[in-house]
Design a protein around this motif. Structure first.
Motif, PDB file in Angstrom:
ATOM      1  N   HIS A 206       0.714  -1.169  -0.065  1.00 57.36           N
ATOM      2  CA  HIS A 206       0.032   0.105  -0.174  1.00 57.36           C
ATOM      3  C   HIS A 206       0.628   1.211   0.110  1.00 57.36           C
ATOM      4  CE1 HIS A 206      -4.076  -2.115   0.496  1.00 57.36           C
ATOM      5  NE2 HIS A 206      -3.260  -2.729   0.991  1.00 57.36           N
ATOM      6  N   GLY A 207       2.023   1.024  -0.650  1.00 54.67           N
ATOM      7  CA  GLY A 207       2.842   2.453  -0.803  1.00 54.67           C
ATOM      8  C   GLY A 207       3.144   3.239   0.692  1.00 54.67           C
ATOM      9  N   GLY A 208       2.986   2.780   1.610  1.00 51.95           N
ATOM     10  CA  GLY A 208       3.362   3.480   2.884  1.00 51.95           C
ATOM     11  C   GLY A 208       2.018   4.216   3.451  1.00 51.95           C
ATOM     12  N   GLN A 209       0.969   3.915   2.728  1.00 49.72           N
ATOM     13  CA  GLN A 209      -0.190   4.566   3.044  1.00 49.72           C
ATOM     14  C   GLN A 209      -0.906   3.714   4.097  1.00 49.72           C
ATOM     15  OE1 GLN A 209      -1.359   7.808   2.289  1.00 49.72           O
ATOM     16  NE2 GLN A 209       0.890   7.671   1.459  1.00 49.72           N
ATOM     17  N   GLY A 210      -1.764   4.126   5.248  1.00 46.42           N
ATOM     18  CA  GLY A 210      -2.160   3.188   6.303  1.00 46.42           C
ATOM     19  C   GLY A 210      -3.057   1.979   5.775  1.00 46.42           C
ATOM     20  N   VAL A 211      -2.858   0.870   6.403  1.00 50.85           N
ATOM     21  CA  VAL A 211      -3.972  -0.264   6.059  1.00 50.85           C
ATOM     22  C   VAL A 211      -5.146  -0.080   7.119  1.00 50.85           C
ATOM     23  CG1 VAL A 211      -4.017  -2.480   5.974  1.00 50.85           C
ATOM     24  CG2 VAL A 211      -1.938  -1.479   5.301  1.00 50.85           C
ATOM     25  N   ILE A 212      -6.242  -0.282   6.685  1.00 51.27           N
ATOM     26  CA  ILE A 212      -7.547   0.275   7.733  1.00 51.27           C
ATOM     27  C   ILE A 212      -8.384  -0.864   7.704  1.00 51.27           C
ATOM     28  CG2 ILE A 212      -7.085   2.719   7.276  1.00 51.27           C
ATOM     29  CD1 ILE A 212      -9.586   2.235   5.564  1.00 51.27           C
ATOM     30  N   TRP A 213      -8.234  -1.868   6.938  1.00 47.12           N
ATOM     31  CA  TRP A 213      -9.106  -3.097   6.984  1.00 47.12           C
ATOM     32  C   TRP A 213      -8.523  -4.441   6.538  1.00 47.12           C
ATOM     33  CZ3 TRP A 213     -12.862  -5.084   3.174  1.00 47.12           C
ATOM     34  CH2 TRP A 213     -13.562  -6.200   3.501  1.00 47.12           C
TER      35      TRP A 213
END
Length: 254
Positions: free
Chosen positions: A65-72
């Motif tokens: 996810h390219g350093g973007q937060g995983v939310i689910w």
């Protein structure tokens, strides 16, 4: 004077090493764990960690996810497949069979918010997926894995519901008003006996599912609790902004 009731127990153990806030948790189903209980965690730094609950260590790290937060995070019933939703506007389908960690497919999302998706399994090879829609107050329903749009849920013209913060696809429903504000997630134990909430006030609250009677308030984390998850055997995991995952053994399944 002695307390009338004993204090709630502490966590069974604590997992450390994400080096970032823990946004979401999901236990691997026993049928896919091959005798080694596993826990998936998604972090603010964009990584998905797979934990062995036997060694209490990270066994695999997924970076998609390219350093973007995983939310689910959510496993699918057909084999070793994992869905991960990130703030990079992508929902990824991972193949984890036989030690693989490759992205099989992905869905481009329209919303950059914090709202987790939801699935409703309709058979071994298909499922319904709900995700935030293009409009800030819309929800899109897709038939998967074909990615066919089923419908877009939009509010009435004079309604102002605001941005969705949580989604759940249900075949029956039950509602209850909670008195504590700032609930990041609600999860029901697989046997439908109890439920747990993740609180912005650093607390985990446990309720009886049928009566909604409060059973316990668990105080361990030093920052908001962002997520809670139950294992099939009743084990409870909670993830927090304090970068720790607490594992609890409460009210064992009969």
């Amino acid at each position: 004077m002695a307390a009338l009731f004993p204090p709630p127990p502490g966590p069974r153990f604590v997992l450390r090493g994400t080096q970032s806030a823990v946004n979401t948790l999901h236990f691997c189903p026993p049928s896919q764990a091959a005798g080694n209980p596993l826990l998936f965690s998604g972090s603010q730094n964009g990584l998905v960690h797979i934990w062995s609950l036997q060694t209490r260590r990270i066994v695999t790290t997924l970076n998609g996810h390219g350093g973007q937060g995983v939310i689910w995070l959510k496993t699918l019933p057909q084999g070793h497949q994992l869905l991960s939703q990130g703030r990079d506007l992508r929902l990824c389908l991972w193949d984890l069979e036989e030690g693989r960690n490759t992205i099989m497919d992905s869905v481009q999302l329209d919303s950059v918010g914090f709202c987790r998706g939801s699935i409703l399994v309709r058979g071994q090879q298909c499922w319904m997926l709900a995700v935030p829609g293009k409009g800030s107050d819309e929800v899109q329903i897709l038939e998967m894995p074909s990615k066919t749009s089923v419908c877009t849920l939009k509010p009435e013209a004079d309604a102002r519901p605001g941005m969705p913060m949580c989604l759940g696809l249900w075949q029956v429903k039950k509602t209850h008003e909670l008195t504590n504000p700032g609930i990041a997630e609600v999860t029901i134990r697989p046997d439908h006996k109890i439920l747990a909430t993740a609180g912005w006030d650093h607390r985990i609250r446990v309720f009886h599912w049928r009566t909604m009677k409060p059973l316990a308030v668990l105080a361990f984390h030093s920052a908001p609790v962002y997520c809670v998850a139950f294992a099939a055997d009743g084990l409870l995991a909670a993830g927090s902004k304090d970068q720790r995952i607490s594992i609890w053994s409460l009210y064992p399944c009969p």
